[in-house]
Design a protein around this motif. Structure first.
Motif, short mmCIF file in Angstrom:
data_model
loop_
_atom_site.label_atom_id
_atom_site.label_comp_id
_atom_site.label_asym_id
_atom_site.label_seq_id
_atom_site.Cartn_x
_atom_site.Cartn_y
_atom_site.Cartn_z
N GLN A 301 48.74 -59.75 -19.06
CA GLN A 301 49.50 -58.57 -19.46
C GLN A 301 51.00 -58.87 -19.49
O GLN A 301 51.71 -58.43 -20.39
N VAL A 302 51.47 -59.64 -18.51
CA VAL A 302 52.88 -60.04 -18.50
C VAL A 302 53.19 -60.88 -19.74
O VAL A 302 54.21 -60.67 -20.43
N GLY A 303 52.32 -61.82 -20.05
CA GLY A 303 52.54 -62.64 -21.23
C GLY A 303 52.54 -61.82 -22.51
O GLY A 303 53.33 -62.08 -23.44
N ALA A 304 51.67 -60.81 -22.57
CA ALA A 304 51.61 -59.95 -23.75
C ALA A 304 52.91 -59.15 -23.91
O ALA A 304 53.40 -58.95 -25.04
N LEU A 305 53.48 -58.69 -22.81
CA LEU A 305 54.73 -57.93 -22.89
C LEU A 305 55.91 -58.82 -23.28
O LEU A 305 56.82 -58.37 -23.98
N VAL A 306 55.88 -60.07 -22.86
CA VAL A 306 56.90 -61.02 -23.33
C VAL A 306 56.77 -61.20 -24.84
O VAL A 306 57.76 -61.24 -25.58
N ASP A 406 46.39 -47.47 -27.45
CA ASP A 406 44.96 -47.27 -27.71
C ASP A 406 44.10 -47.83 -26.58
O ASP A 406 43.05 -47.27 -26.27
N ARG A 407 44.55 -48.91 -25.97
CA ARG A 407 43.78 -49.57 -24.90
C ARG A 407 44.70 -49.80 -23.71
O ARG A 407 45.18 -50.92 -23.48
N PRO A 408 44.94 -48.73 -22.92
CA PRO A 408 45.94 -48.85 -21.83
C PRO A 408 45.57 -49.84 -20.74
O PRO A 408 46.45 -50.36 -20.06
N GLN A 409 44.25 -50.11 -20.55
CA GLN A 409 43.87 -51.04 -19.48
C GLN A 409 44.25 -52.49 -19.83
O GLN A 409 44.31 -53.34 -18.95
N THR A 410 44.44 -52.76 -21.10
CA THR A 410 44.92 -54.07 -21.53
C THR A 410 46.30 -53.88 -22.16
O THR A 410 46.79 -52.77 -22.27
N VAL A 411 46.92 -54.95 -22.53
CA VAL A 411 48.18 -54.87 -23.26
C VAL A 411 48.01 -55.71 -24.53
O VAL A 411 48.05 -56.93 -24.48
N ASP A 412 47.77 -55.04 -25.63
CA ASP A 412 47.61 -55.69 -26.93
C ASP A 412 48.97 -55.67 -27.64
O ASP A 412 49.47 -54.59 -27.99
#
Length: 472
Positions: A301-306, A406-412
């Motif tokens: 999730q951290v990598g996705a936000l970067v 749409d998918r709060p449990q993940t970070v797309d």
């Protein structure tokens, strides 16, 4: 002969989202010179309370160390996964199972009992989650004000399908994340949510806890537990919201909606912000990412936000409040995009949200963050974390001030960038947020809340009307 004033006692659990608005209110009364102010909470918040002095001090009353079972920030990773799972009812059930601890509530009750015996308060101001303090006020017949940092319907809607409620029977139950009005399927889901909550207490395991609660309440001479008693018996209910941020219903007269309770701004001096103010001043459009004190991100999730920040580079800068204990999950510093600034701590989130360069608030949707973002006219993108966050998210969407992942449990990254871009590029989101922010500011916040408290009959005494004029 004049009557010596008796104290006002504030009581709160130590979580920032619950305690911070109460501290702002206590400091406002101290700024006015209100005598005999006391604040009871857990020991780790001693310094925060003792730093609240104005013309008069706010005295700290310790309720001992934090019980980890009652504090979400200290729950195990396994419990965290359970309370933030995708099923809203199962997450709601997990919170109840984790935090419904009559033995620990009774211990807090006994500690508060000794505080009350010492200071003999004329009035208690109680944060709405501090049920042990409500019990004590009722048992000792002490007038009390209930402080609510959530939407008004959060405390006025019963989870029990057969219980009394201040909202219509068809109103969405708290923590369900359902809209209003509902279609047939949603109405059915709403009723099932209530019935399943009721059935939870018929489970043998929870039945034992309920029996323990009844035994302890009898031993302490407490009234029977009833969800609406805290509302019915309160002198006043102070809610840090406005009607326009909730679905419409008839709000009871005793509930005073004062908007977000904000301290005077700026909170931090320029020297304390380590150049953050200058960094913001030099930007034209900033996405602020802040997910509260409870959120625990994974490496993915951290990598996705970067990656989200990287995709926004050239159009928007990104300020991310990421706790220090999670920063080891970041990729190598040299691989971070140049438009991303990461801070482990902010001198004031409010100062950041108030800054004109901040164009959108990417948030977990908790009660304080939701209201604070709107207070400053910032549209939102919401990654709901748990319980009430889904309720704020669905209202923000329906009122046109936010979008929800749409998918709060993940970070797309595709989903996040899409939602951020839509909110940033469509000026209607900001216009509606600014209108609702104006309504919050007009509601009066800490100044009106303090006025309402000081006007209560419980504090009436000779000379009580000789209050120092307020400088806004």
């Amino acid at each position: 002969m004049t009557t010596a004033p008796r104290p006002i006692l504030f009581v709160s659990l130590p979580e920032s989202g619950l305690l911070n608005p109460m501290l702002v209110l206590a400091r406002e009364l101290a700024r006015r010179g209100t005598p005999d102010l006391w604040f009871a909470t857990d020991e780790p918040r001693r310094a925060d309370v003792q730093g609240s002095a104005g013309r008069t001090p706010v005295e700290f009353a310790s309720l001992g160390e934090v019980f980890s079972e009652l504090s979400a920030v200290s729950w195990s990773d396994e419990v965290y996964r359970e309370v933030t799972q995708s099923s809203r009812f199962k997450a709601h059930r997990a919170v109840i199972r984790q935090s419904y601890r009559p033995d620990l509530q009774a211990e807090k009750y006994r500690r508060l009992e000794s505080v009350v015996a010492k200071i003999d308060p004329a009035l208690m101001v109680i944060e709405s989650m501090s049920s042990f303090a409500v019990d004590l006020a009722l048992t000792r017949n002490i007038p009390f004000v209930l402080s609510v940092p959530f939407l008004p319907s959060n405390v006025l809607t019963s989870h029990n399908p057969f219980g009394s409620s201040y909202t219509p029977k068809s109103f969405p139950v708290p923590h369900s994340g359902l809209p209003y009005p509902m279609n047939f399927g949603q109405r059915l889901g709403n009723m099932l949510f209530k019935l399943r909550t009721l059935a939870l207490f018929l489970n043998p395991g929870m039945g034992k806890v309920l029996s323990e609660d009844n035994r302890i309440r009898k031993e302490l001479g407490l009234p029977a537990a009833s969800p609406m008693t805290r509302i019915d018996r309160a002198e006043m209910v102070l809610c840090n919201s406005v009607p326009e941020l909730d679905y419409p219903f008839d709000v009871p007269e005793k509930m005073k909606l004062v908007g977000a309770v904000m301290p005077p701004l700026p909170e931090a001096s320029g020297a304390a912000d380590d150049g953050l103010g200058a960094w913001l001043d030099a930007r034209s459009s900033v996405v602020y990412m802040g997910f509260g004190t409870i959120t625990r991100l994974t490496r993915e999730q951290v990598g996705a936000l970067v990656e989200v920040a990287r995709r926004l580079d050239g159009r928007h800068d990104v300020l991310w409040k990421l706790p220090e204990e999670q920063q080891h999950l970041l990729p190598a510093p040299e691989s971070l995009p140049g438009n991303l600034r990461i801070e482990s701590w902010l001198p004031s989130q409010l100062d950041v949200l108030a800054h004109p360069a901040v164009a959108v608030f990417f948030t977990h949707g908790g009660g304080n963050g939701f209201h604070e973002g709107v207070y400053f006219g910032k549209p939102l993108v919401v990654r709901p974390l748990w319980v009430d966050c889904f309720d704020q998210a669905v209202r923000g969407r329906d009122f046109g001030i936010s979008l929800t992942l749409d998918r709060p449990q993940t970070v797309d990254p595709d989903d996040v960038v899409d939602k951020l871009t839509r909110v940033l590029d469509d000026p209607s989101f900001r216009r509606r947020a600014e209108r609702l922010g104006g309504l919050q500011r007009a509601a009066g916040g800490r100044v009106r809340a303090a006025d309402l408290i000081l006007d209560l009959p419980a504090l009436s005494r000779p000379g009580s009307s000789d209050r120092t004029p307020v400088q806004n």
